[in-house]
Structure formats: structure tokens, C-alpha cells
Design an enzyme around this catalytic site. Structure first.
Site, PDB file in Angstrom:
ATOM      1  N   ALA A 119       0.822  -1.206   0.000  1.00  0.00           N
ATOM      2  CA  ALA A 119       0.000   0.000   0.000  1.00  0.00           C
ATOM      3  C   ALA A 119       0.857   1.258   0.000  1.00  0.00           C
ATOM      4  CB  ALA A 119      -0.920   0.002   1.217  1.00  0.00           C
ATOM      5  N   GLY A 184      27.133  -6.188  18.797  1.00  0.00           N
ATOM      6  CA  GLY A 184      25.964  -5.462  19.287  1.00  0.00           C
ATOM      7  C   GLY A 184      25.880  -5.547  20.795  1.00  0.00           C
ATOM      8  N   ILE A 188      18.877  -8.531  21.806  1.00  0.00           N
ATOM      9  CA  ILE A 188      18.952  -9.635  20.843  1.00  0.00           C
ATOM     10  C   ILE A 188      20.380 -10.154  20.750  1.00  0.00           C
ATOM     11  CG2 ILE A 188      18.572 -10.327  18.447  1.00  0.00           C
ATOM     12  CD1 ILE A 188      16.430  -8.193  18.253  1.00  0.00           C
ATOM     13  N   GLY A 274      19.766  -2.775  15.811  1.00  0.00           N
ATOM     14  CA  GLY A 274      18.472  -2.110  15.861  1.00  0.00           C
ATOM     15  C   GLY A 274      17.762  -2.132  14.517  1.00  0.00           C
ATOM     16  N   ALA A 323       7.766  -4.826  20.495  1.00  0.00           N
ATOM     17  CA  ALA A 323       6.424  -5.264  20.116  1.00  0.00           C
ATOM     18  C   ALA A 323       5.388  -4.812  21.136  1.00  0.00           C
ATOM     19  CB  ALA A 323       6.392  -6.783  19.966  1.00  0.00           C
ATOM     20  N   HIS A 447       5.108 -19.045  49.382  1.00  0.00           N
ATOM     21  CA  HIS A 447       6.399 -19.606  49.807  1.00  0.00           C
ATOM     22  C   HIS A 447       6.400 -21.109  49.563  1.00  0.00           C
ATOM     23  CE1 HIS A 447      10.049 -20.260  52.121  1.00  0.00           C
ATOM     24  NE2 HIS A 447       9.417 -21.270  52.720  1.00  0.00           N
TER      25      HIS A 447
END
Length: 477
Positions: A119, A184, A188, A274, A323, A447
Site C-alpha cells: 500500500a 551489538g 537480541i 536495531g 512489540a 512460599h
């Protein structure tokens, strides 16, 4: 078809069927809207098909493998324990399909129209949708953009070599790398470094952009570094990525820093830097929609953009690229469109890493609270003193809580250890309700359970934790 000659009339159009998009679609349908959901690939988006779910399957596989190696202490004997990554890939595919089928069924049950295609905006109330040889035009009353992000590429790295892996391809590895370089310092990167170390790789973790550590609270970072060292993962700090040299025998990463030049050699390179907003194909320039200097779409707290009838959610907006953010924004945008007062606030959004052990945090770190001018007090409790963690044989980690001493207001909750991801929800609820230490201490906790670690961390704020040695406490009368 001539643009503008004929357009299908639609009520609410949502572009993108990822977690933000399909949550928005279902919530709007629940509130009475006729919804058209446009997706050019597969429902569930990147999170379900290439990102969150596949990577968490890998992390879960690593956790189960490590747990299996500990079973002997419980009298559970096994012989010939070995790991096959191909079977884990098959399981990943099964999980992804099952969840995607579930999303499709939910959309169908809520009478959401699904349109396949790519779209792009023709005007502020009209979009075109291309799908192979077909082209349709839709006029809408409102629209939500939820097209997600795409991985930030590593400059100067060939995109066709199977030994160079990004966050979309890591779950499709056909073999366990012998020497695995991970570039990184996000969640992740940490998850995959620990997972493949558990699978049998010799892992080197290179913190990108010359960063000296991780973005967690200082106490979590300290414990995390201890865990990484104990696991045998090598960490390279203080260097920036320069380039990669590929030969038939090895992948060599070139680094430079204040200490000079350095190379790291391995069989594979995985990088996680990222994601960037996936909006270039949408034709937003012709609408004049406002964006940040980094290219993210600007919105208010309902998700509304600078164009009244168009909303934007998820990775294409400013803020953490998670997310959970997209899901919350999607519901809020749908509710706003349907006339229900609604807004989102990301102040206490959870950040988690399914590492070994897992990490979860929400609110201010100790350092952030100090910078904001609070008179900071903290409470810490080691998982090694928790009864249920001892039963499980998973005693690594700690719970840290950050308070304002003047008001006893809870400012942040930070956990590393077994059950951290589940336990952080208790912390988030307390943060959202502006809890003080007495509010968290008052209830009874089951407990034995990991939950008691949160209770004792809060008690430690005023030197009242039972399972801490007296010399670490200063009783406040």
C-alpha cells in the site's frame, strides 16, 4: 485503472499486519468498525515470522539444553545428550505457523477484511494497493500505519555471504557456528550470544560503537558481566567496527579504538544494530506528514499523526522499538478512532532479554533517578538467598528496587535471574499505581517462590530483609 476514477470505499484501513496492526484491527472490530487490513507478506509481521518469536524459540532451546545438563543432580540420568539445530528450526517453523494461523483465525472471526498487497498513499484519504499484476484504489475515513521496521545494515558487509547473519536470518542457521562473533549490545545480541554458547559455539561478544557496557542498571550490568565471564563468552569493549574480511577459512572483524587496532576471527558473524522505520514505500512526502530528524513518524499520545485522519504505531514511531509498544499503541489508536478516550504512556514499558538467566526491568535506574534529582535509596536481594531458586538450582541473579527516600515512592524495578520476565509485571503494576515500599511489603507472598525475592529487595531498602546478613543492613527504626 486511472487514479481517482474508481475507489473502493472503506471505513478503517490498517497498513501492516504485525502485532500492532492486527491488535488494532481486532480492537476496532470489537468496537464496531468495519476494518480492512492490508499486508504485503504474512500476518503476524516481522515479530511473529522473523523476529521476536523465532529468536525466543532459539533462546528457549538454549535454556532447555542447559536445564537438561543439570538434571543429573535431581537423579534424572540420561546418556548421549546432544543438540540438533535442524530440529530446533523445525520446531520454530511449527510454532510460527501455529501462531500465524491463530492470528488469521482471529481476524476471520472478527470479520476483518484481509487485502494482500503493498500500500501507498495517493492523498490524505486515499491509498493504492499493488499485488503482482493487480492494482486497486481505496478511499478511507481513517487509516493506521503499522509497517514496522527493517534491520539496520552493517556498512561494508556483503549481503550474500551465508556466514554474515542479521536479526532476520539468525533463526534459520543450518549449523551451529564453531566460532561465533556477535556484534551489538542490545537484548537480541545478548540472547543470541548466550544461546549459541549453550549450543556449543565459542562466542565472542563485540560491543558496537565503542560502548563500554550494557544499558541496564549498574547492578544488573555487574551481575551480567559476571555471568558472561563464567559462561566463557569473551567480551570486546572500547572498539568500533571498521569492516569485515572474508576468506574461505574465516570471517575476520576489523576494529579500532583508543587502544589501537584489533581483529577478531570467527567462522560466522551475527550483528544486531536495531531497526529503522519501514516507510520509504508509503509516499508520505506527498502528504507532508511530520517526521523526526531520524525519520520516525511524529504522533501524539493517541497515535494520531500531523494528518487528522491518519495514525501511526510501532517501530515507525519514536520510542523503544518493542512489540509491546506497538501492541499498546495499536489498541489505543483503534479506541481513539472509535470514540473511546484512550492514550498510551511508555514511562514504565518493560525491557526484557531472554538470556541465561533472563533480564527484565522497568522504570528508572539508580543512575537515572539521581540525574532527575531524586534522593535515591535502593534495595537489593540476591537470588542465591531465595529458597525456591536454590531448589531449582538457578541461584544466579538479583533483584534491585529504586526508591525516592523522601516519599518512599518506587521509581524502578530491575531483575536478572530465573523468573525475571514474569516477575517484572508485579513491578510494573506497582510503578503504575505509584506504590510506596509499604504497599509492596503489605501483601503475603507465596512460599517458596521467586516472588519472595522482590519482597526482600523492597525490605532491604530500609534494612529489613530477613535473608540478608546483618552487616549489609542498617535497620531504620
Amino acid at each position: 485503472m486511472v487514479v481517482g476514477e474508481l475507489a473502493h470505499e472503506k471505513d478503517l484501513v490498517i497498513i501492516g499486519g504485525g502485532p500492532g496492526g492486527y491488535h488494532a484491527a481486532i480492537r476496532a472490530a470489537q468496537l464496531g468498525k468495519d476494518v480492512t487490513l492490508i499486508e504485503r507478506d504474512q500476518l503476524g509481521g516481522i515479530c511473529l515470522n522473523k523476529g521476536c518469536i523465532p529468536s525466543k524459540v532459539m533462546a528457549h532451546g538454549a535454556e532447555r539444553l542447559m536445564a537438561a545438563k543439570q538434571d543429573a543432580m535431581l537423579g534424572i540420568e540420561s546418556s548421549g545428550l546432544h543438540f540438533e539445530i535442524q530440529k530446533l528450526r523445525s520446531y520454530k517453523d511449527q510454532v510460527v505457523k501455529q501462531l500465524r494461523d491463530g492470528v488469521e483465525a482471529l481476524c476471520k472471526a472478527n470479520k476483518i477484511e484481509i487485502v494482500k498487497g503493498s500500500a501507498f498513499f495517493l492523498s490524505d484519504d486515499k491509498i493504492g494497493v499493488e499485488n503482482e499484476d493487480s492494482y486497486e484504489v481505496y478511499r478511507f475515513n481513517e487509516a493506521i500505519i503499522a509497517t514496522g521496521g527493517t534491520p539496520v545494515n552493517l556498512d561494508g558487509v556483503p549481503g550474500t555471504d551465508e556466514r554474515i547473519i542479521d536479526i532476520w536470518s539468525i533463526a534459520d542457521l543450518a549449523e551451529v557456528p564453531e566460532n561465533f562473533i556477535v556484534l551489538g549490545n542490545d537484548c537480541i545480541a545478548l540472547e543470541m550470544a548466550m544461546a549459541f554458547q549453550a549450543f556449543g559455539s565459542d562466542v565472542t561478544l563485540v560491543l558496537n560503537e565503542g560502548k563500554e557496557g550494557f544499558s541496564f542498571d549498574s547492578s544488573i550490568n555487574r551481575e551480567l558481566n559476571r555471568v558472561l565471564k563464567k559462561s566463557g563468552i569473551s567480551i570486546v569493549k572500547g572498539f568500533s567496527f571498521v569492516g569485515v574480511k572474508l576468506t574461505e577459512e574465516a570471517v575476520t572483524v576489523k576494529l579500532e579504538g583508543s587502544k589501537g587496532h584489533k581483529t577478531v576471527e570467527g567462522s560466522h558473524l551475527f550483528y544486531s544494530l536495531g531497526v529503522k522505520p519501514q516507510i520509504d514505500h508509503l509516499g508520505l512526502d506527498r502528504l507532508g506528514m511530520k517526521r523526526s530528524a531520524d525519520g520516525f513518524i511524529l504522533t501524539d499520545q493517541t497515535g494520531r499523526t500531523s494528518i487528522e485522519r491518519i495514525f501511526a504505531i510501532g517501530d515507525i514511531t519514536e520510542g523503544p522499538q518493542l512489540a509491546v509498544k506497538a501492541i499498546k499503541q495499536g489498541k489505543v489508536a483503534a479506541e481513539t478512532i472509535c470514540g473511546r478516550p484512550s492514550e498510551y504512556d511508555l514511562t514504565f514499558i518493560p525491557h526484557i532479554a531472554r538470556t541465561l538467566p533472563p533480564i527484565a526491568c522497568a522504570g528508572l535506574t539508580e543512575q537515572e533517578a539521581e540525574l532527575q534529582g531524586y534522593e535515591v535509596g535502593v534495595g537489593e536481594f540476591s537470588m542465591s538467598a531465595n529458597g525456591f531458586a536454590t531448589i531449582l538450582g538457578k541461584k544466579e541473579g538479583l533483584v534491585k528496587v529504586v526508591f525516592d527516600k523522601e516519599s518512599d515512592l518506587l521509581l524502578g524495578v530491575h531483575l536478572i535471574g530465573n523468573g525475571a520476565v514474569e516477575l517484572i509485571s508485579n513491578g510494573i503494576q506497582a510503578l503504575e499505581m505509584a506504590a510506596r515500599d509499604e504497599d509492596i511489603k503489605f501483601p503475603s507472598y507465596p512460599h517458596p517462590s521467586i516472588n519472595e525475592a522482590l519482597l526482600e529487595a523492597v525490605e532491604a531498602f530500609k534494612g529489613e530483609a530477613i535473608h540478608c546478613v546483618p552487616k549489609k543492613q542498617k535497620m531504620k527504626v
